[in-house]
Design an enzyme around this catalytic site. Structure first.
Site, PDB file in Angstrom:
ATOM      1  N   HIS A   1      -7.458  -5.845   0.438  1.00 48.80           N
ATOM      2  CA  HIS A   1      -6.247  -5.032   0.470  1.00 48.80           C
ATOM      3  C   HIS A   1      -5.453  -5.355   1.740  1.00 48.80           C
ATOM      4  CE1 HIS A   1      -3.827  -1.471  -0.467  1.00 48.80           C
ATOM      5  NE2 HIS A   1      -3.969  -1.068   0.789  1.00 48.80           N
TER       6      HIS A   1
ATOM      7  N   SER B   1       0.836  -1.195   0.000  1.00 46.41           N
ATOM      8  CA  SER B   1       0.000   0.000   0.000  1.00 46.41           C
ATOM      9  C   SER B   1       0.875   1.252   0.000  1.00 46.41           C
ATOM     10  CB  SER B   1      -0.970  -0.046   1.183  1.00 46.41           C
ATOM     11  OG  SER B   1      -1.976   0.933   1.054  1.00 46.41           O
TER      12      SER B   1
ATOM     13  N   GLU C   1      -9.056  -5.330  -3.982  1.00 47.80           N
ATOM     14  CA  GLU C   1      -8.480  -4.093  -3.466  1.00 47.80           C
ATOM     15  C   GLU C   1      -9.567  -3.072  -3.141  1.00 47.80           C
ATOM     16  OE1 GLU C   1      -5.514  -3.896  -2.655  1.00 47.80           O
ATOM     17  OE2 GLU C   1      -4.167  -4.921  -4.071  1.00 47.80           O
TER      18      GLU C   1
END
Length: 509
Positions: free
Chosen positions: A405, A198, A311
């Site tokens: 995610h 990320s 995601e």
């Protein structure tokens, strides 16, 4: 030596006293720069003052100020103590005097540049280190302490020397510490892999784009980097003045800004934040990261990059409403034809929320890997692409759209056992653990062997370098614990999204 519970290592700054974590030595809370407090707030990291005697390295260093509840909910756990004095790193090593220097893997945690800590359970370095590498995790400045611009601070710099990306400078300082000291831990300073997820992955790509990081690392892994544009410095300056007015400092001086309490920034509303991206236009990142990669001007070093199948689970953090994306596209006349193309590319999916979820995922995350891979391939630099689609066997009913995610992290770092207490009545299985071993094996082989002359990574199957012509990438877990090479994965979507990116992916105003 491993019969001893404590281990001592001499670094350039002084002697550290670490401990044993199973079969691996661990040194926690090592200062890699001076505390960025007082007059050092919003300045480049300063050297650590050497110490006499032994420094205890058995406790985590403090993390930067942040929202504890939010980190516990989505950031990987309790980040521990907070302080503006947060520039600490941790080292795991299986041998301090190995037969030969070991590869070094440096983890940069994610969290939108606003939450996270190096000592969180998913990031524990023992499992990878037990396989013959040295693992480093680090804390860095977050939020406004890590990214900030204001005219009063600009006055402290000569023309062209302004700094706004203090978090990236912290990461660079940690890499400089590694170059000075990692050999004492058995590590090879000439084989350093940076990797993160990320905003940690955005950090990796930003370091690939920064002129200040040259020579400090030798390859990188970017897990789920997002394609949001970096913030122009002009807008960051306006945000800084807006923040100063919020604190009733319409004509703020640098001294007044540095006198504000360190814990006053993290609770501020999002309209006063700079967003989950770096600031483009300072000395650290003179050119926006996306522009650097589009121009193939990044550091010419091996790269692995990829993203997950769901995601969209994190899109609310970026202020993205998946259904709204589709409604905006439909309402924009000049994008009408492209909207028809999108529906065709997604098999005629007409549910706005589901379609928007997939479009936003691919535009924000999947396309970033494609763009970076194209850029690397243009320069003949080895790059590997992946798509992660594995969900733990006991939790598949909770994740109908795929891997959330960040959920790939305990597989790539092989830290499933570190999360056992968090899983409740849905524990990881032997099959999950075997899959984590296979996945992390590729990460380890990348750190050990990837070079400018590599053509593949060893594994089952062997993973070839990505090329735009053959377009072969690795798919982790489409139907259970499978590893499959896939050709032309989302190829037409990626080609279209390169054109649409500026229209769809936007920072929250």
């Amino acid at each position: 030596m491993k019969n001893e519970r404590l281990i001592r290592i001499r670094t350039a700054e002084g002697t550290l006293c670490g401990s044993l974590d199973k079969d691996v030595f661990v040194f926690r809370g090592i200062p890699y720069a001076a505390p960025p407090v007082g007059e050092y707030r919003w300045r480049s990291p300063k050297p650590v003052t050497p110490w006499q005697g032994e420094r205890d390295a058995t406790a985590w260093g403090a993390a930067s100020w942040q929202n504890r509840q939010y980190c516990m909910a989505v950031g990987g756990g309790d980040p521990g103590a907070f302080s503006e004095d947060c520039l600490y790193l941790n080292v795991w090593t299986p041998e301090t005097e190995p037969a030969g220097p070991m590869p070094v893997m440096v983890w940069i945690h994610g969290g939108g540049f606003t939450i996270g800590a190096a000592g969180l359970a998913p990031y524990i370095g023992q499992p990878l280190a037990s396989q013959g590498v040295v693992v480093v995790t680090l804390n860095y400045r977050l939020g406004h302490l890590g990214f900030f611009a204001h005219p009063a601070l600009d006055k402290e710099y000569a023309s062209g020397e302004v700094v706004n990306n203090f978090a990236l400078l912290d990461q660079i300082a940690a890499l400089q510490w590694i170059q000075r000291n990692i050999a004492a831990f058995g590590g090879n300073p000439h084989n350093v892999t940076i990797f993160g997820e990320s905003s940690g992955a955005r950090s990796v790509l930003s370091l690939f784009s920064s002129p200040l990081s040259v020579g400090l690392f030798h390859k990188g892994i970017a897990q789920s980097p997002y394609a949001l544009p970096d913030l122009p410095r002009e807008k960051a300056l306006a945000n800084g003045e807006k923040l100063a007015r919020h604190f009733d400092l319409p004509h703020a001086t640098a001294e007044q800004l540095r006198a504000l309490p360190a814990d006053a920034f993290w609770p501020l509303e999002s309209s006063l934040a700079n967003g989950p991206v770096a600031i483009a236009g300072d000395r650290v990142l003179p050119v926006p990261m996306l522009k650097v990669f589009n121009n193939a001007a990044q550091h010419k070093l091996p790269l692995m990059i990829g993203s997950n199948s769901d995601e969209a689970s994190v899109l609310s953090y970026f202020g993205v409403d998946p259904a709204l994306i589709i409604r905006q596209l439909r309402a924009t006349q000049r994008l009408g034809l492209r909207m028809k193309m999108i529906r065709l590319l997604y098999d005629g999916l007409y549910d706005d929320d589901k379609l928007g979820r997939q479009v936003a995922r691919d535009m924000t995350f999947t396309a970033m890997g494609y763009i970076a891979a194209l850029s690397h391939a243009r320069k003949g630099i080895p790059v590997w692409r992946y798509y992660f689609d594995y969900v733990s066997e006991n939790s598949r009913d909770l994740y109908p759209d795929g891997t959330w995610h960040g959920n790939e992290i305990p597989y790539t770092l092989n830290t499933l056992d570190e999360l056992t207490t968090q899983m409740g009545d849905r524990p990881f299985t032997a099959g999950d653990r075997e899959f984590a071993k296979k996945v992390s094996g590729y990460w380890l082989n990348f750190a050990r062997h990837a070079s400018l002359f590599s053509h593949r990574l060893e594994g089952e199957p062997n993973w070839p370098v990505w090329q735009p012509g053959t377009d072969v990438m690795m798919r982790f877990g489409e139907t259970g614990p499978t590893l499959r090479l896939e050709k032309n994965f989302m190829r037409r979507r990626m080609q279209l999204f390169r054109l649409l990116m500026k229209n769809i992916v936007k920072l929250r105003e």
